[in-house]
Design a protein around this motif. Structure first.
Motif, PDB file in Angstrom:
ATOM      1  N   ILE A 298       6.598 -37.738  -0.662  1.00  0.00           N
ATOM      2  CA  ILE A 298       6.448 -39.154  -0.305  1.00  0.00           C
ATOM      3  C   ILE A 298       5.476 -39.270   0.860  1.00  0.00           C
ATOM      4  N   GLN A 299       4.473 -40.117   0.709  1.00  0.00           N
ATOM      5  CA  GLN A 299       3.506 -40.362   1.772  1.00  0.00           C
ATOM      6  C   GLN A 299       3.773 -41.749   2.346  1.00  0.00           C
ATOM      7  N   PHE A 300       4.216 -41.804   3.590  1.00  0.00           N
ATOM      8  CA  PHE A 300       4.505 -43.078   4.243  1.00  0.00           C
ATOM      9  C   PHE A 300       3.345 -43.449   5.156  1.00  0.00           C
ATOM     10  N   GLU A 301       2.867 -44.698   5.051  1.00  0.00           N
ATOM     11  CA  GLU A 301       1.752 -45.175   5.852  1.00  0.00           C
ATOM     12  C   GLU A 301       2.048 -46.567   6.388  1.00  0.00           C
ATOM     13  N   THR A 302       1.439 -46.895   7.534  1.00  0.00           N
ATOM     14  CA  THR A 302       1.544 -48.236   8.090  1.00  0.00           C
ATOM     15  C   THR A 302       0.461 -49.127   7.479  1.00  0.00           C
ATOM     16  N   GLY A 303       0.842 -50.295   7.029  1.00  0.00           N
ATOM     17  CA  GLY A 303      -0.143 -51.213   6.466  1.00  0.00           C
ATOM     18  C   GLY A 303       0.508 -52.490   5.984  1.00  0.00           C
ATOM     19  N   LYS A 304      -0.278 -53.574   5.955  1.00  0.00           N
ATOM     20  CA  LYS A 304       0.206 -54.861   5.472  1.00  0.00           C
ATOM     21  C   LYS A 304      -0.086 -54.997   3.981  1.00  0.00           C
ATOM     22  N   ALA A 305       0.869 -55.499   3.244  1.00  0.00           N
ATOM     23  CA  ALA A 305       0.873 -55.442   1.786  1.00  0.00           C
ATOM     24  C   ALA A 305      -0.404 -55.989   1.146  1.00  0.00           C
ATOM     25  N   TYR A 306      -0.812 -57.196   1.516  1.00  0.00           N
ATOM     26  CA  TYR A 306      -1.960 -57.811   0.854  1.00  0.00           C
ATOM     27  C   TYR A 306      -3.221 -56.979   1.077  1.00  0.00           C
TER      28      TYR A 306
END
Length: 421
Positions: A298-306
């Motif tokens: 699993i690669q978790f990243e910070t980011g806003k969906a749109y």
């Protein structure tokens, strides 16, 4: 010097006491043609529905609600500080809202969770013990994590029963601690002057390890979103895992990674790319993946969906499955139209990165958005994209988040599992 005898004085006092005890409750009278929802047991009486108030009730005072013709409807608690002027609790004219009444309501809520086995373990399970309107306790939510209880009031009137709630929990469960959580916006909406704090016993541990669907999660009862963990998606996470075997999966709004972990561990997905706008949530999600030995998948990243979806589309990325679980988009009825536009845009972008025949899991936790509204939004996305959509499952809330048909707003969670051709 008084002319009355001691016996006469006692009789006078007794009469005065009896008058005090039988003093009629304040009465709230509705405008014409406004009574039907309340005869139907909807618990919220908004200020705009009220014609007049007899008496001068203080916040938390018990009142009688009646129609414009003087017909008894229900008993409730008054709050002049809130647009919900009266919250209704009993439709029996002679049933007083005394301590015995509130204790019985709390016991009924506990009995449901016991009957479905959600209170079997004291060590590491999570459960919603009281769910506001659905448990006929509008304005009160209680979550249990292990031997700690989190209490949340969204009603000033019911918050005045705090001592009774604490006493009930202590006598019924002997908890290690009871912590008060506050909800965003309630101070302004209800005139609540409370803050997160310890109500009784020991404060919750900095890290609590919760077990759900054979997966372990680290979470914080004090600093986590809402009351620490999204217990309401418990069954839906497991249901989604049945559709993602060998899939390359994208998840937006992943919070602490629960959908992703279920996809890998229970669903045997090949890999997951997961995003959340909160850096602290991403750090906890990474820790949860390591805790369960699947950090390499699993690669978790910070980011806003749109923005994430637009960039993935530009990069030509395609996924076998996409999961969308955004935060509440509509907090007031005036915001429903804009919220539906937001859901449309989000799902439209998800279609662009989803392979033909791929699985779309799309959720809404906005109580003001109905199941039908959400389905019609998906139909619009299908029409706009020219891609046929098949709804495989329409899911909602688990048994510890029951729904009262008299109050549609408490049927807030929608989870659609779809196939997109």
């Amino acid at each position: 010097m008084s002319d009355s005898s001691p016996l006469e004085a006692d009789a006078t006092t007794a009469t005065e006491t009896n008058v005090t005890e039988t003093k009629p409750l304040p009465r709230v009278t509705l405008k014409p043609r406004r009574a039907l929802p309340f005869f139907g047991r909807h618990p919220w009486v908004f200020a705009g529905a009220i014609s007049r108030i007899e008496g001068s009730p203080e916040p938390g005072t018990e009142v009688i609600l009646q129609s414009d013709k003087g017909e008894f409807i229900a008993r409730g608690l008054f709050n002049a500080n809130s647009n919900i002027r009266v919250r209704l609790y009993s439709w029996e004219e002679t049933q007083e809202l005394d301590d015995a009444f509130w204790t019985q309501r709390l016991e009924q809520a506990v009995a449901l969770r016991e009957s479905v086995g959600l209170l079997d373990s004291l060590e590491s399970t999570g459960c919603r013990l009281v769910f506001s309107e659905a448990d006929q306790l509008s304005g009160l939510t209680i979550d249990r994590y292990g031997e700690w209880f989190l209490v949340q009031f969204s009603s000033l009137a019911l918050s005045l029963k705090q001592d009774l709630v604490i006493r009930f929990l202590k006598e019924r469960f002997s908890p290690k601690g009871i912590w008060l959580r506050t909800e965003k916006g309630m101070r302004e909406a209800e005139g609540l002057e409370i803050a997160d704090q310890l109500l009784d016993g020991d404060p919750p541990p900095e890290h609590f390890f919760l077990e759900e669907n054979n997966i372990r999660y680290g979470m914080s009862m004090v600093t986590g979103q809402k009351t620490g963990f999204y217990l309401d998606q418990r069954d839906n996470r497991l249901a989604v895992s049945r559709y993602v075997k060998n899939h390359r999966l994208l998840e937006l709004h992943c919070y602490t990674g629960a959908f992703a972990l279920n996809a890998i561990i229970n669903g045997e997905a090949q890999s997951v790319l997961a995003y959340d706008s909160s850096q602290s949530a991403i750090e906890q999600a990474k820790a949860n993946a390591e805790l369960n030995g699947v950090g390499n998948r699993i690669q978790f990243e910070t980011g806003k969906a749109y923005g994430v979806l637009e960039q993935l589309k530009a990069d030509g990325e395609q996924f076998d499955s996409v999961i969308l679980d955004p935060p509440k988009m509509a907090r007031h009825r005036s915001g429903v139209k804009q919220a539906l536009k937001g859901y449309f845009s989000l799902n439209r972008l998800a279609f662009d990165v989803l392979k033909p025949g791929g699985i779309l899991v799309t959720c809404s936790c906005s109580g003001l958005i109905s199941q039908l509204d959400f389905q019609q939004m998906l139909a619009s996305v299908s029409q706009h994209t020219g891609r046929h959509l098949q709804i495989l499952e329409q899911r909602g809330q688990p048994a510890d988040h029951p729904v009262s048909p008299s109050c549609p707003e408490n049927h807030y969670l929608k989870c659609f599992i779809c196939r997109v051709l």
